[in-house]
Design an enzyme around this catalytic site. Sequence first.
Site, PDB file in Angstrom:
ATOM      1  N   GLU A 158       0.823  -1.215   0.000  1.00 22.61           N
ATOM      2  CA  GLU A 158       0.000   0.000   0.000  1.00 22.61           C
ATOM      3  C   GLU A 158       0.856   1.263   0.000  1.00 22.61           C
ATOM      4  O   GLU A 158       1.000   1.921   1.020  1.00 22.61           O
ATOM      5  CB  GLU A 158      -0.973  -0.016   1.184  1.00 22.61           C
ATOM      6  CG  GLU A 158      -0.316  -0.399   2.486  1.00 22.61           C
ATOM      7  CD  GLU A 158      -1.299  -0.734   3.590  1.00 22.61           C
ATOM      8  OE1 GLU A 158      -2.444  -1.085   3.287  1.00 22.61           O
ATOM      9  OE2 GLU A 158      -0.887  -0.648   4.762  1.00 22.61           O
ATOM     10  N   PRO A 159       1.424   1.586  -1.154  1.00 19.28           N
ATOM     11  CA  PRO A 159       2.241   2.787  -1.253  1.00 19.28           C
ATOM     12  C   PRO A 159       1.400   4.055  -1.229  1.00 19.28           C
ATOM     13  O   PRO A 159       0.336   4.119  -1.845  1.00 19.28           O
ATOM     14  CB  PRO A 159       2.915   2.631  -2.623  1.00 19.28           C
ATOM     15  CG  PRO A 159       2.015   1.729  -3.393  1.00 19.28           C
ATOM     16  CD  PRO A 159       1.316   0.848  -2.419  1.00 19.28           C
ATOM     17  N   TYR A 161       9.583  17.376  10.678  1.00 16.81           N
ATOM     18  CA  TYR A 161      10.617  16.340  10.533  1.00 16.81           C
ATOM     19  C   TYR A 161      11.949  16.864  10.011  1.00 16.81           C
ATOM     20  O   TYR A 161      12.868  16.075   9.785  1.00 16.81           O
ATOM     21  CB  TYR A 161      10.179  15.250   9.527  1.00 16.81           C
ATOM     22  CG  TYR A 161       8.735  14.843   9.554  1.00 16.81           C
ATOM     23  CD1 TYR A 161       8.202  14.152  10.648  1.00 16.81           C
ATOM     24  CD2 TYR A 161       7.892  15.107   8.480  1.00 16.81           C
ATOM     25  CE1 TYR A 161       6.871  13.751  10.656  1.00 16.81           C
ATOM     26  CE2 TYR A 161       6.567  14.705   8.480  1.00 16.81           C
ATOM     27  CZ  TYR A 161       6.060  14.036   9.575  1.00 16.81           C
ATOM     28  OH  TYR A 161       4.753  13.645   9.575  1.00 16.81           O
ATOM     29  N   CYS A 164       2.611  32.966  11.980  1.00 12.20           N
ATOM     30  CA  CYS A 164       3.225  33.647  13.126  1.00 12.20           C
ATOM     31  C   CYS A 164       3.910  32.646  14.036  1.00 12.20           C
ATOM     32  O   CYS A 164       3.411  32.339  15.124  1.00 12.20           O
ATOM     33  CB  CYS A 164       2.171  34.443  13.869  1.00 12.20           C
ATOM     34  SG  CYS A 164       1.590  35.792  12.869  1.00 12.20           S
ATOM     35  N   GLU A 165       5.012  32.128  13.576  1.00 10.72           N
ATOM     36  CA  GLU A 165       5.754  31.128  14.329  1.00 10.72           C
ATOM     37  C   GLU A 165       7.152  31.037  13.724  1.00 10.72           C
ATOM     38  O   GLU A 165       7.292  30.836  12.520  1.00 10.72           O
ATOM     39  CB  GLU A 165       5.006  29.792  14.185  1.00 10.72           C
ATOM     40  CG  GLU A 165       5.674  28.673  14.869  1.00 10.72           C
ATOM     41  CD  GLU A 165       4.686  27.655  15.451  1.00 10.72           C
ATOM     42  OE1 GLU A 165       3.535  28.005  15.754  1.00 10.72           O
ATOM     43  OE2 GLU A 165       5.111  26.514  15.593  1.00 10.72           O
ATOM     44  N   TYR A 183       1.638  14.087   1.605  1.00  9.22           N
ATOM     45  CA  TYR A 183       1.718  14.587   2.978  1.00  9.22           C
ATOM     46  C   TYR A 183       1.965  16.099   3.055  1.00  9.22           C
ATOM     47  O   TYR A 183       2.604  16.578   3.985  1.00  9.22           O
ATOM     48  CB  TYR A 183       2.786  13.825   3.788  1.00  9.22           C
ATOM     49  CG  TYR A 183       2.567  12.328   3.785  1.00  9.22           C
ATOM     50  CD1 TYR A 183       1.423  11.782   4.350  1.00  9.22           C
ATOM     51  CD2 TYR A 183       3.483  11.456   3.206  1.00  9.22           C
ATOM     52  CE1 TYR A 183       1.197  10.406   4.335  1.00  9.22           C
ATOM     53  CE2 TYR A 183       3.259  10.078   3.185  1.00  9.22           C
ATOM     54  CZ  TYR A 183       2.125   9.570   3.747  1.00  9.22           C
ATOM     55  OH  TYR A 183       1.905   8.210   3.726  1.00  9.22           O
TER      56      TYR A 183
END
Length: 438
Positions: free
Chosen positions: A296-297, A340, A367-368, A396
């Site tokens: 299941e790619p 990540y 704002c980060e 993703y």
Amino acid sequence: MICKENNLLHNNLGIKENNLTFAGYDTVALAKKYGTPLMLLDENKIRNTMRTYKSAMQTYFGNDSVPLYASKALSFVGIYQIAKEEGINTDIVSIGELYTAIKAGFPLERAFFHGNCKTDYDIEYAIDNGIGFFNVDTYDELYAINKIAGSKGIKQKILLRLTPGIDPHTHAAISTGKVDSKFGTAIETGQAMEITKVAISLENIDLRGFHCHIGSQIFEIEPFCDAADIMIKFIDDVRAETGYEAEYLNLGGGFGVRYVESDPVIDYTDNIRRIAEHINSYCEENDLHKPKILMEPGRSMVADSGMTIYTVGSVKEITGYKNYVAIDGGMSDNPRYALYGSQYTVLCANKMNDEASYECTIAGRLCESGDLIQENVKIPKVQRGDNIAVLVTGAYNYAMASNYNRVPRPLVLLLGNEERVAIRRETPEDVSKLDNIL
Ligand code: LLP
């Protein structure tokens, strides 16, 4: 495959005059026409990848073998329509993905419902809509499915998700096959055998086999071969202890994708051939029955079929420190660097022939401070209004997008023989549509 003519990362990229092309389209012209941030998807490449997987799996694993598209990588109505047309199955993990597949007319008997915490509502909704399989993680879920299936007078097909105890070398947050994992039941502790016996005994459960998923963005094939050995050996142990013969072994997803030049070029057909040869010889040498193999790619089906175009909003040069190039998107459409530290290839889409010697950090508009897309990249000197392209964002990215800071999500454009809006751009009204006025 590296694009030989222009040395770009993938063969669906090119240069026309000074502009980046993608799937044969001028990305700068598309940015003008549709606005930015803009996610582009190469429909022909998605279809080709699905075909490649299907034909490789049938050639090397046998005709019963079929890929499931892991739709958590990128879920929208059109992708399930494409998967349906290409004759592949799908894996869904939530009621939202399930609903989207239903809306697309995807045949749900070809869908597998994964996830480690399905609610009774999820289970009932899926059964009512004719889900093919549940991929079962725990006793709680097993008993819940047995009860709900019983109340509807059906026997529900399932696979049991097991953890084979494999540690692929990938980011800890996306490594899932170790014994200490929130997913599945461990073989090593003996608990997999116990839950298997329970599943066999339950009246409304039709156990059809086993599943494992060891992690994501894995470049070597050895961890997949090791996982297959452990799972096939387990299947044989189950047969010896209970007489039950598993029909399916689902080896999950996880093949790596080329995000930057230093990543290897991967031939998925060859990966499948090598894993199949390994499984065949392992079964022959040990006189073991070979189950039907599923895979299941997710990432490798869509990642390099996608890219994102932004517009530069500001350039800030901190004397003696570094340069920030701020774009009109950020972690709200691509949180992967923030989460990540993922690597990406960044280009200036309207200055493709200019020298890429300006070192800068690509910052989002949220704002980060951690809202960065990539640090210390080299691009041509840019200014407000230039277009920044971030490559290989098909998997993703949109799937993990949010409305943090109430930033509307991008438009997703499918580029095939024609341009088709696959997801329209969110508006400020959309972002506030669930709010009640108190
Ligand atoms: N099957 C199962 C049970 C999974 O959990 C996953 C991914 C897949 C298949 C598909 O794996 P793939 O072929 O895409 O590697 N958000 C992270 C990736 C999380 C992967 C979750 N599970 C990222 O952006 O890197």
